[in-house]
Design a protein around this motif. Structure first.
Motif, mmCIF file in Angstrom:
data_model
loop_
_atom_site.group_PDB
_atom_site.id
_atom_site.type_symbol
_atom_site.label_atom_id
_atom_site.label_comp_id
_atom_site.label_asym_id
_atom_site.label_seq_id
_atom_site.Cartn_x
_atom_site.Cartn_y
_atom_site.Cartn_z
ATOM 1 N N VAL A 46 50.919 6.596 69.210
ATOM 2 C CA VAL A 46 49.950 7.670 69.450
ATOM 3 C C VAL A 46 50.109 8.837 68.467
ATOM 4 O O VAL A 46 49.132 9.420 68.006
ATOM 5 C CB VAL A 46 50.010 8.144 70.929
ATOM 6 N N ARG A 208 58.328 14.814 69.892
ATOM 7 C CA ARG A 208 58.818 14.733 68.522
ATOM 8 C C ARG A 208 59.967 15.720 68.376
ATOM 9 O O ARG A 208 59.932 16.814 68.967
ATOM 10 C CB ARG A 208 57.699 15.100 67.521
ATOM 11 N N TYR A 300 52.984 3.832 59.795
ATOM 12 C CA TYR A 300 53.491 2.587 60.341
ATOM 13 C C TYR A 300 52.689 1.369 59.876
ATOM 14 O O TYR A 300 53.231 0.313 59.624
ATOM 15 C CB TYR A 300 53.453 2.618 61.869
HETATM 16 O O1 LIG Z 1 53.825 8.087 68.731
HETATM 17 C C1 LIG Z 1 54.179 7.130 69.416
HETATM 18 O O2 LIG Z 1 53.397 6.446 70.053
HETATM 19 C C2 LIG Z 1 55.622 6.778 69.494
HETATM 20 O O3 LIG Z 1 56.442 7.893 69.434
HETATM 21 C C3 LIG Z 1 55.981 5.809 68.393
HETATM 22 O O4 LIG Z 1 56.054 6.512 67.202
#
Ligand SMILES: O=C(O)[C@H](O)CO
Length: 306
Positions: A46, A208, A300
């Motif tokens: 997300v 985060r 990613y």
């Molecule tokens: O952002 C997200 O969904 C998780 O923290 C994986 O990075």
């Protein structure tokens, strides 16, 4: 199709080389310029704080994420960290495997979460799933949301809205951070906020690392400003082995495993594929991320579309 696969292979080679050289693929102007056919960056997860959304948008490239896939597993990690911290699970585990187990003190006590107050900062879909779980644990739930009050969710879980984050910090036994990293939430929890918390309170971060001022957190944990912390995220990740946070006893740190389940990984892939197909076919995109001010670190997944 053949051409598509060949292009995909070429892209993979390109991405792989970025991985090898930098350990994370930075989506910068140079990379984007080298991929003139790129239509979408499909983020598996997300949080998109690692992407420069405005730069990407200036190339006419869409960004998507997978908000639905991650909410259960991330909420579970929040609960797991809260329970593990309250019941001193990691310490207990260390005692069990240590040769000194027979000296286990009878007054070694943890805390129950039942009846305690949980303050959730960020009532998005993960925050709401945390609240539903906390309700089942018979906790009192407070929440603060920067953007809007969530009245429906509030009623469903019996949560109380704190317009001021300060009120939540002062009243909570457990404070859980579930906000996105944006310029507004960067170091959202610093010395002042930690000082507002109860000395018996625990800070849990599943958002985060950069949302918390880690130097201030180290100080608060060392001098008893707060009781403990449980973090699934840090800044950077992983922390340098000699980092002060790793030397503390009243902390649990996991390596950003909020979405690391078989089920969430499958759902993220399905959601990312649905997003990619929607972009390809010119359909409504299930989870498009609209450019706002953002942080950029790494990405990613990329989908290369003709
Ligand atoms: O952002 C997200 O969904 C998780 O923290 C994986 O990075």
């Amino acid at each position: 199709m053949k051409e598509f696969l060949e292009n995909k292979k070429r892209l993979n080679e390109k991405i792989k080389s970025v991985f090898i050289h930098e350990c994370k693929p930075v989506i910068d102007r140079e990379l984007l310029q080298s991929l003139p056919h790129l239509k979408v960056i499909a983020n598996s997860g997300v949080g998109v704080d690692h992407l420069d959304l405005k730069l990407i948008a200036s190339f006419g490239i869409k960004v998507t994420n997978t908000p639905h896939a991650v909410s259960d597993s991330t909420a579970d990690i929040g609960m797991a960290l809260m329970l593990a911290s309250a019941r001193r699970l990691v310490e207990g585990c260390q005692i069990s495997v240590s040769p000194q187990t027979e000296h286990f003190a009878a007054d070694w006590l943890g805390d129950e979460v039942t009846g305690a107050t949980l303050g959730i900062i960020g009532m998005g879909s993960i925050g709401y799933k945390v609240a539903k779980r906390a309700k089942a644990f018979e906790m009192k739930i407070l929440y603060h949301n920067r953007n809007q009050r969530k009245e429906e969710e509030e009623k469903a879980v019996g949560a109380c809205y704190c317009e001021k984050m300060e009120d939540l910090l002062q009243q909570s036994d457990f404070v859980m951070l579930v906000v996105n990293l944006t310029p507004q939430t960067f170091r959202f929890i610093g010395k002042r906020e930690l000082e507002l918390m109860k000395p018996s309170a625990t800070l849990i971060n599943i958002s985060r690392g950069a949302v918390v001022d880690q130097d201030a957190l180290v100080e608060a944990l060392q001098n008893g400003t707060i009781k403990a912390a449980a973090l699934d995220v840090t800044y950077p990740e992983p922390l340098p082995r000699d980092h002060s946070l790793l030397k503390l006893k009243n902390i649990i740190i996991t390596p950003h495993i909020g979405t690391a389940t078989v089920q969430a990984t499958r759902k993220m892939t399905e959601e990312a594929v649905a997003n990619i197909l929607a972009v390809l076919n010119g359909l409504t995109i299930p989870s498009e991320v609209i450019p706002i001010r953002c942080f950029r670190e790494h990405t990613y997944a990329l989908a290369y579309l003709l």
